[in-house]
Design a protein around this motif. Structure first.
Motif, short mmCIF file in Angstrom:
data_model
loop_
_atom_site.label_atom_id
_atom_site.label_comp_id
_atom_site.label_asym_id
_atom_site.label_seq_id
_atom_site.Cartn_x
_atom_site.Cartn_y
_atom_site.Cartn_z
N TYR A 140 0.84 -1.20 0.00
CA TYR A 140 0.00 0.00 0.00
C TYR A 140 0.88 1.24 0.00
N ARG A 141 0.46 2.20 -0.80
CA ARG A 141 1.27 3.41 -0.98
C ARG A 141 1.36 4.25 0.29
N GLU A 142 0.42 4.11 1.21
CA GLU A 142 0.49 4.87 2.46
C GLU A 142 1.73 4.51 3.29
N PHE A 143 2.34 3.35 3.02
CA PHE A 143 3.47 2.88 3.81
C PHE A 143 4.81 3.20 3.15
N ASP A 144 4.80 3.87 2.00
CA ASP A 144 6.06 4.23 1.34
C ASP A 144 6.90 5.15 2.24
N THR A 145 8.19 4.93 2.24
CA THR A 145 9.12 5.79 2.98
C THR A 145 10.33 6.07 2.09
N ALA A 146 11.32 6.71 2.66
CA ALA A 146 12.56 6.97 1.92
C ALA A 146 13.23 5.67 1.48
N ARG A 147 12.92 4.58 2.15
CA ARG A 147 13.47 3.27 1.77
C ARG A 147 12.74 2.67 0.59
N GLY A 148 11.61 3.27 0.20
CA GLY A 148 10.85 2.71 -0.91
C GLY A 148 9.57 2.05 -0.42
N ALA A 149 9.18 1.00 -1.10
CA ALA A 149 7.90 0.34 -0.83
C ALA A 149 8.02 -0.62 0.36
N PHE A 150 6.94 -0.71 1.11
CA PHE A 150 6.75 -1.68 2.18
C PHE A 150 5.87 -2.79 1.62
N ILE A 151 6.23 -4.04 1.87
CA ILE A 151 5.52 -5.14 1.22
C ILE A 151 5.31 -6.29 2.19
N PHE A 152 4.24 -7.06 1.95
CA PHE A 152 4.02 -8.28 2.74
C PHE A 152 3.23 -9.27 1.89
N PRO A 153 3.36 -10.57 2.17
CA PRO A 153 2.66 -11.58 1.38
C PRO A 153 1.20 -11.71 1.80
N THR A 154 0.40 -12.30 0.92
CA THR A 154 -1.00 -12.52 1.23
C THR A 154 -1.33 -14.01 1.16
N SER A 155 -1.88 -14.51 2.26
CA SER A 155 -2.24 -15.94 2.38
C SER A 155 -3.75 -16.13 2.42
N THR A 156 -4.47 -15.22 1.75
CA THR A 156 -5.93 -15.26 1.71
C THR A 156 -6.45 -16.67 1.44
N ALA B 27 13.13 -10.66 -1.67
CA ALA B 27 13.78 -11.25 -0.50
C ALA B 27 12.94 -11.05 0.75
N GLU B 28 12.34 -9.86 0.89
CA GLU B 28 11.49 -9.60 2.07
C GLU B 28 10.24 -10.46 2.05
N LEU B 29 9.66 -10.66 0.88
CA LEU B 29 8.47 -11.50 0.79
C LEU B 29 8.78 -12.94 1.17
N ILE B 30 9.87 -13.47 0.64
CA ILE B 30 10.24 -14.85 0.94
C ILE B 30 10.51 -15.03 2.43
N GLU B 31 11.20 -14.07 3.02
CA GLU B 31 11.44 -14.11 4.48
C GLU B 31 10.12 -14.11 5.25
N GLN B 32 9.19 -13.29 4.82
CA GLN B 32 7.92 -13.17 5.54
C GLN B 32 7.02 -14.39 5.35
N VAL B 33 7.10 -15.05 4.20
CA VAL B 33 6.33 -16.29 4.04
C VAL B 33 6.72 -17.27 5.14
N ALA C 24 6.78 -2.50 9.70
CA ALA C 24 6.50 -1.13 9.24
C ALA C 24 7.39 -0.13 9.98
N ALA C 25 7.55 -0.32 11.28
CA ALA C 25 8.42 0.57 12.06
C ALA C 25 9.86 0.48 11.58
N ALA C 26 10.33 -0.74 11.32
CA ALA C 26 11.70 -0.92 10.84
C ALA C 26 11.89 -0.31 9.46
N HIS C 27 10.80 -0.21 8.71
CA HIS C 27 10.85 0.37 7.37
C HIS C 27 10.85 1.91 7.42
N GLY C 28 10.64 2.45 8.61
CA GLY C 28 10.63 3.89 8.75
C GLY C 28 9.26 4.51 8.59
#
Length: 311
Positions: free
Chosen positions: A180-196, A236-242, A274-278
């Motif tokens: 979601y674009r609301e979570f963008d920071t200077a580091r770029g995009a914040f991402i997470f996997p979906t297990s719907t 890499a972040e997605l695979i870690e989070q899975v 999210a906090a670690a992402h800034g």
């Protein structure tokens, strides 16, 4: 929201702003939509097409990543307004487009019948003669560009992604996670996997993510929500989070309050990352924006746990 290579993101209006996107691709006067939102989204999609100076007859393809209703609920109604377009969908999804009743029943089991009827309306069936099966390696031509189908299970067994060679990008549906674009920071995009629910498969998801990342695309276009770059980091972040999601599910399993434990542990994971992402959003806002995802991820993880136990 317009990008280069003739790609535009159209907010479908589903749930909230900047939540659910359809993408329009235009090349040499020909067009394709990727995912369709819901029935209520169709006038917006047609309106953007016409704003670009094209008629519905200019659309050659309606490309579905998968048949979950936030992606495909409006497909039949949209196709009805596109006289020359073919619908492209995974072979497992064909029967659901021809006869959407099972889709409605499945969604009702997750969300409740009243919610589904109010949110999605009545789905329009697609004539079989207007469907092309999105098999692995299928190549589609749009104007001067080439699109290739990648079979990408993990989120759903009927999930495909589309590689756009001209744009050096993929249209990823839900396989490459949510950003979601609301979570963008200077580091770029914040991402997470979906297990719907109901076909989350962690190893397949990791393999699908890695396979697309190995193509070294410049960008990924997600349904939730649109363009992200820095693909190697995000993969890499997605695979870690899975793996983290799997660990959380296994830790909650066997407890009488499994669902509640899992929802809270997902919120804690999202908040910490999210906090670690800034991210500077307040804790309450983070929780509110991710409440639906935490709930659906928990449900999907529980289905995965129960299926694994029964195997």
């Amino acid at each position: 929201m317009d990008f280069d290579h003739g790609i535009s993101a159209i907010d479908t209006g589903f749930e909230r702003p900047l939540f659910d996107a359809s993408h329009l691709i235009i090349d040499h006067g020909r067009a394709a939509f990727v995912d369709a939102g819901v029935n209520a989204s169709v006038p917006m999609l047609i309106g953007v097409l016409e704003h670009k100076g094209l008629t519905p007859a200019a659309v050659d393809w309606l490309l579905l990543t998968h048949v979950h209703l936030d992606h495909a609920g409006g497909a039949g109604e949209l196709l009805r307004r596109l006289p020359n377009a073919k619908l492209v969908v995974h072979p497992r999804g064909v029967r659901h487009m021809v006869d959407p009743m099972a889709l409605m029943a499945g969604a009702s089991a997750v969300y409740g019948e009243d919610v589904v009827r109010r949110t999605y309306g009545t789905l329009t069936p697609v004539p079989p003669g207007r469907i092309v099966e999105a098999t692995e390696g299928l190549e589609l031509v749009l104007g001067s560009r080439r699109l290739t189908v990648f079979d990408t299970p993990g989120h759903a067994r009927h999930h495909v992604c589309y590689r756009d060679h001209g744009a050096s990008a993929f249209f990823t549906g839900d396989t490459f996670g949510i950003s979601y674009r609301e979570f963008d920071t200077a580091r770029g995009a914040f991402i997470f996997p979906t297990s719907t629910p109901v076909q989350f498969e962690p190893e397949a998801m990791k393999a699908s993510i890695a396979r697309m990342a190995a193509c070294q695309p410049e960008a990924m276009y997600l349904t939730h929500y649109s363009r992200v770059t820095d693909v190697a980091r995000l993969a890499a972040e997605l695979i870690e989070q899975v793996d983290q999601l799997v660990a959380l599910a296994q830790a909650a399993d066997g407890h009488a309050d499994r669902h509640e434990r899992l929802v809270e542990s997902l919120h804690a994971l999202f908040a910490a990352r999210a906090a670690a992402h800034g991210c500077t959003l307040g804790a309450a806002q983070v929780r509110e924006l991710l409440a639906l995802d935490a709930e659906l991820n928990a449900q999907g993880l529980e289905v995965w746990l129960d299926r694994a136990r029964a195997a």
